[in-house]
Design an enzyme around this catalytic site. Sequence first.
Site, mmCIF file in Angstrom:
data_model
loop_
_atom_site.group_PDB
_atom_site.id
_atom_site.type_symbol
_atom_site.label_atom_id
_atom_site.label_comp_id
_atom_site.label_asym_id
_atom_site.label_seq_id
_atom_site.Cartn_x
_atom_site.Cartn_y
_atom_site.Cartn_z
ATOM 1 N N HIS A 1 0.810 -1.212 0.000
ATOM 2 C CA HIS A 1 0.000 0.000 0.000
ATOM 3 C C HIS A 1 0.846 1.266 0.000
ATOM 4 O O HIS A 1 0.606 2.195 -0.752
ATOM 5 C CB HIS A 1 -0.942 -0.010 1.207
ATOM 6 C CG HIS A 1 -1.915 1.137 1.191
ATOM 7 N ND1 HIS A 1 -1.561 2.416 1.561
ATOM 8 C CD2 HIS A 1 -3.206 1.198 0.813
ATOM 9 C CE1 HIS A 1 -2.614 3.217 1.426
ATOM 10 N NE2 HIS A 1 -3.630 2.496 0.972
ATOM 11 N N ALA B 1 -6.056 -8.390 2.669
ATOM 12 C CA ALA B 1 -7.303 -8.899 2.088
ATOM 13 C C ALA B 1 -7.681 -8.058 0.877
ATOM 14 O O ALA B 1 -7.103 -7.002 0.619
ATOM 15 C CB ALA B 1 -8.407 -8.870 3.138
ATOM 16 N N GLY C 1 -9.709 -5.611 -0.604
ATOM 17 C CA GLY C 1 -10.637 -4.501 -0.403
ATOM 18 C C GLY C 1 -10.718 -3.679 -1.669
ATOM 19 O O GLY C 1 -10.394 -4.158 -2.759
ATOM 20 N N HIS D 1 -8.852 -1.410 -2.803
ATOM 21 C CA HIS D 1 -7.599 -1.234 -3.544
ATOM 22 C C HIS D 1 -7.391 -2.374 -4.536
ATOM 23 O O HIS D 1 -7.090 -2.145 -5.698
ATOM 24 C CB HIS D 1 -6.403 -1.169 -2.583
ATOM 25 C CG HIS D 1 -6.412 0.055 -1.733
ATOM 26 N ND1 HIS D 1 -6.719 1.302 -2.237
ATOM 27 C CD2 HIS D 1 -6.164 0.243 -0.417
ATOM 28 C CE1 HIS D 1 -6.650 2.192 -1.273
ATOM 29 N NE2 HIS D 1 -6.329 1.576 -0.142
#
Lengths: 128, 128
Positions: A12, A74, A76, A78
Amino acid sequence: MTQTSGLVLFAHGARDAEWAEPFRDIAKRVAASRADLAVKLAFLEFQSPVLTDAISELVDAGHHHIRIAPLFMAQGGHLKNDVPKLLADIRARHPALNLELLPAIGDVAELRDAIAAWLVKATSGISA
Amino acid sequence: MTQTSGLVLFAHGARDAEWAEPFRDIAKRVAASRADLAVKLAFLEFQSPVLTDAISELVDAGHHHIRIAPLFMAQGGHLKNDVPKLLADIRARHPALNLELLPAIGDVAELRDAIAAWLVKATSGISA
């Protein structure tokens, strides 16, 4: 050894540069086992390189088979929304590239097992 | 078995409820191995229960030793800024509670190892 394949660890990113340390360590561990593979770290935001730049660098260096490993817990927004757009952009820029997306950490049964096993160990002996 | 200890798996949370599936699975795996431990899932945002509510439920049910396992890849703003505030709030509400914070996933050497080993396996045979 000639490297024609690459692996991009895709995290991220965070405002705090230290955040990326575990990912740098994982990249180092993978690279140590795979001299035949160019291993790179890339980010969605806040840190560089971003995914598209990391892929372009690998393609420019002659890598024509690249796997992307999303180091996310997980799937999500993104992974479900941002990543398909990034992949479409990368494929448009590099039509000859063989590009594959690996599953997220939490989607790999053996990694869920490893996390659960660690939690069992980390909590042993706390019962009263 | 009487449970006096609890483990809260603390995840970020997402708008998409499916996002939490890997965490539910990890919680189930830990609970299956530790009948002596109350295992709960809690979230920072978007999903419920939030951390403070999950802890209060455990305390109300008689658990006086609780560990929190942050299921985050790395220590970013959430773990560095949000979590200390949440812990201070929880300690103020439950002064007798024995509360411990476990490291983030990426701060556990054996989990970095497990992720690296999986990546080595997942990329085997891609070299041209």
